[in-house]
Design a protein around this motif. Structure first.
Motif, mmCIF file in Angstrom:
data_model
loop_
_atom_site.group_PDB
_atom_site.id
_atom_site.type_symbol
_atom_site.label_atom_id
_atom_site.label_comp_id
_atom_site.label_asym_id
_atom_site.label_seq_id
_atom_site.Cartn_x
_atom_site.Cartn_y
_atom_site.Cartn_z
ATOM 1 N N VAL A 155 0.865 -1.181 0.000
ATOM 2 C CA VAL A 155 0.000 0.000 0.000
ATOM 3 C C VAL A 155 0.900 1.229 0.000
ATOM 4 O O VAL A 155 1.339 1.711 1.046
ATOM 5 C CB VAL A 155 -0.950 0.003 1.206
ATOM 6 C CG1 VAL A 155 -1.868 1.223 1.165
ATOM 7 C CG2 VAL A 155 -1.788 -1.270 1.229
ATOM 8 N N THR A 156 1.199 1.714 -1.181
ATOM 9 C CA THR A 156 2.124 2.834 -1.326
ATOM 10 C C THR A 156 1.487 3.930 -2.169
ATOM 11 O O THR A 156 0.609 3.679 -3.001
ATOM 12 C CB THR A 156 3.438 2.381 -1.979
ATOM 13 O OG1 THR A 156 3.154 1.743 -3.240
ATOM 14 C CG2 THR A 156 4.179 1.397 -1.076
ATOM 15 N N LEU A 157 1.945 5.136 -1.951
ATOM 16 C CA LEU A 157 1.387 6.297 -2.633
ATOM 17 C C LEU A 157 1.730 6.259 -4.118
ATOM 18 O O LEU A 157 2.899 6.253 -4.495
ATOM 19 C CB LEU A 157 1.941 7.578 -1.997
ATOM 20 C CG LEU A 157 1.430 8.898 -2.561
ATOM 21 C CD1 LEU A 157 -0.057 9.059 -2.278
ATOM 22 C CD2 LEU A 157 2.221 10.058 -1.961
ATOM 23 N N ALA A 158 0.700 6.244 -4.950
ATOM 24 C CA ALA A 158 0.906 6.217 -6.393
ATOM 25 C C ALA A 158 1.197 7.620 -6.902
ATOM 26 O O ALA A 158 0.639 8.607 -6.414
ATOM 27 C CB ALA A 158 -0.323 5.648 -7.094
ATOM 28 N N GLU A 159 2.077 7.700 -7.897
ATOM 29 C CA GLU A 159 2.356 8.991 -8.508
ATOM 30 C C GLU A 159 1.144 9.443 -9.326
ATOM 31 O O GLU A 159 0.295 8.648 -9.706
ATOM 32 C CB GLU A 159 3.588 8.885 -9.406
ATOM 33 C CG GLU A 159 4.867 8.514 -8.672
ATOM 34 C CD GLU A 159 5.300 9.576 -7.674
ATOM 35 O OE1 GLU A 159 4.980 10.765 -7.913
ATOM 36 O OE2 GLU A 159 5.944 9.236 -6.676
ATOM 37 N N GLY A 160 1.079 10.705 -9.606
ATOM 38 C CA GLY A 160 -0.021 11.238 -10.395
ATOM 39 C C GLY A 160 -0.385 12.619 -9.921
ATOM 40 O O GLY A 160 0.252 13.189 -9.020
#
Length: 396
Positions: free
Chosen positions: A256-261
Motif C-alpha cells: 500500500v504505497t502512494l501512487a504517482e499522479g
C-alpha cells in the motif's frame, strides 16, 4: 490455472473445508510449532498466535484463494496474494519453508476432516496449496530481487541516532545503517521489519511503518502495546532502545504505497494508523505536490494524537490541502462536528479521488463504506492494517 479435473472437486468440497478451516489452521499451528519450536520463537509473532488473529488470517486467505480459483479457474489470483508476499519478504520467508507448511497443513486437514479426505479430494486441495505457494514464492523472489537481498541476508544492522517521544505511548526512532552504507530506496507507505532479542532469547519481529523522510536516516514510530506477549516488542523498544543502540532492520516492503499522479488524494487514519499517512504527507510536501490532498484522522483525544503538529505543518506546506481531525473525547473546546468517530459527511470528496486508509478494522470498514457512498471507486480505495489482515479480499 486450476486444472479441469480438480476444479469441480474443489468447488464441491469448498463448503466443508471452509466450515472447518478454523479448526484446520488451529491444528496446523499446533503441529508446526511442536515440530519446529524455533519458528514460534524466532519467526512468527507470538502475540498474534496467542490472540488467534494469525489463525484467522490464514483461514481467511486459504478460503479467499480457493473461492477465487473456483470462480475463475483459468486465473491465478496473484493480486490478492501481494500483501502476503510483502509480509513474508519482510520476515525472510524462504522457498524451502513451503514444503514444511504443506506437510503440517495437510496432516491437519486429514485429522480434522477424517475420511472425507479421499485421494481425489487430497489431490485437488494439494493443487490449490501449490498454486498458492508457488505464486507466493514467485512474488517473494521478485521482492527480494528488487530489494537487492534474499531471505538469507535480510537483516542489516542500523544505529539509532535519535529517539523522539511523540506521545506518552508513541516513540519515533531515527536510524542509519551501522555499516555507513547508503540507505535503501523507500516508497511512501512502506514499512520495515524490526528484529529484537528478548530476555528469553527469542528473536521476535514486528513491522513498523516509515513515518517521515529525514535526511540520511530512516524513521519509524512505535506505539507501546499493553499485554504479554502482544506488547513484548513494543515495550522492549520503549524501555531499552535509545540513541546509540543497534537494531536489525529489513529493507522496506509494503503493497500500500502512494501512487504517482496529479489526481486528488485522501489519507484517512485512526490512532497509530497515522504513521504511514504522515509518511505519505511528508513526501507530498517535500516534492511540492500541487495535488488536492485531504487528510482525515480520528483519535481518542489531543494527547493521544501522534504527529498532531506535523499534520498541521505539512498540510500548511501544500498548495491545496486540508485536514479534518476527529476526537472521541476531546480535551477542552473542540467543534461538535469533529467530536466522535470519523464522519465524512462534512468532507467534500472530489471526483477521481484515490484513498489510502490505515487503522483498526472497524474504522476501515466504516470509512471505506462512506467513501464508496461518496462516489469513490472500490478499486481506488487502498488500506493498510497492522497485524494479520483479517479483511483479505474485502476490497475486491
Amino acid at each position: 490455472m486450476l486444472s479441469p479435473q480438480n476444479a469441480p472437486v474443489v468447488e464441491a468440497t469448498l463448503p466443508v473445508v471452509g466450515a472447518a478451516v478454523g479448526d484446520i489452521t488451529a491444528r496446523f499451528y499446533e503441529r508446526l510449532f511442536e515440530a519446529h519450536p524455533e519458528l514460534l520463537r524466532d519467526l512468527f509473532n507470538r502475540g498474534n498466535q496467542a490472540n488467534g488473529t494469525q489463525r484467522q488470517a490464514l483461514a481467511g486467505s486459504i478460503a479467499a484463494f480457493a473461492t477465487a480459483l473456483v470462480a475463475h479457474p483459468e486465473q491465478r489470483p496473484d493480486a490478492m496474494l501481494a500483501r502476503i508476499a510483502h509480509k513474508h519478504a519482510s520476515l525472510g520467508v524462504a522457498p524451502e519453508q513451503y514444503p514444511v507448511v504443506h506437510e503440517h497443513l495437510f496432516a491437519a486437514i486429514v485429522e480434522v476432516l477424517g475420511e472425507a479426505v479421499t485421494p481425489e479430494v487430497a489431490a485437488a486441495w494439494d493443487e490449490v496449496y501449490w498454486l498458492m505457494a508457488n505464486a507466493l514464492i514467485a512474488l517473494e523472489k521478485g521482492l527480494y530481487t528488487g530489494a537487492g537481498t534474499g531471505p538469507e541476508a535480510l537483516w542489516r544492522p542500523y544505529t539509532v541516532v535519535a529517539r523522539l517521544l511523540e506521545t506518552d505511548d508513541v516513540a519515533t526512532f531515527l536510524v542509519r545503517p551501522a555499516d555507513g552504507g547508503p540507505l535503501p530506496a523507500t516508497t511512501p507507505g512502506q514499512y520495515v521489519s524490526v528484529q529484537v532479542e528478548l530476555p528469553d532469547g527469542a528473536h521476535q519481529i514486528r513491522q513498523y511503518s516509515l513515518s517521515g523522510q529525514p535526511d540520511g536516516a530512516l524513521q519509524f514510530s512505535v506505539k507501546r502495546v499493553a499485554g504479554t506477549p502482544d506488547g513484548e516488542v513494543s515495550n522492549h523498544l520503549h524501555a531499552h532502545v535509545g540513541a546509540g543502540a543497534t537494531l536489525l532492520l529489513s529493507p522496506p516492503f509494503g503493497d500500500v504505497t502512494l501512487a504517482e499522479g496529479d489526481g486528488p488524494v485522501l489519507l484517512a487514519s485512526a490512532g497509530i494508523g497515522c504513521t504511514p499517512m504522515i509518511g505519505m504527507l511528508s513526501h507530498l510536501a517535500a516534492t511540492g505536490s500541487t495535488r488536492r490532498v485531504i487528510s482525515v484522522h480520528g483519535d481518542r483525544d489531543q494527547l493521544a494524537h501522534a504527529f498532531r503538529a506535523d499534520l498541521q505543518q505539512l498540510t500548511a506546506k501544500l498548495a491545496d490541502a486540508e485536514a479534518h481531525v476527529f476526537y472521541e473525547q476531546p480535551a477542552g473546546e473542540w467543534p461538535a462536528g469533529r467530536t466522535g468517530l470519523v464522519d465524512l459527511a462534512g468532507v467534500e470528496v472530489p471526483a477521481g479521488t484515490t484513498a489510502y486508509l490505515c487503522g483498526p478494522l472497524p474504522f476501515l470498514r466504516s470509512v471505506r463504506g462512506q467513501l464508496i457512498a461518496a462516489g469513490v471507486r472500490p478499486a481506488d480505495i487502498h488500506y493498510e492494517v497492522f497485524g494479520p489482515d483479517l479483511w483479505l479480499g474485502a476490497e475486491a
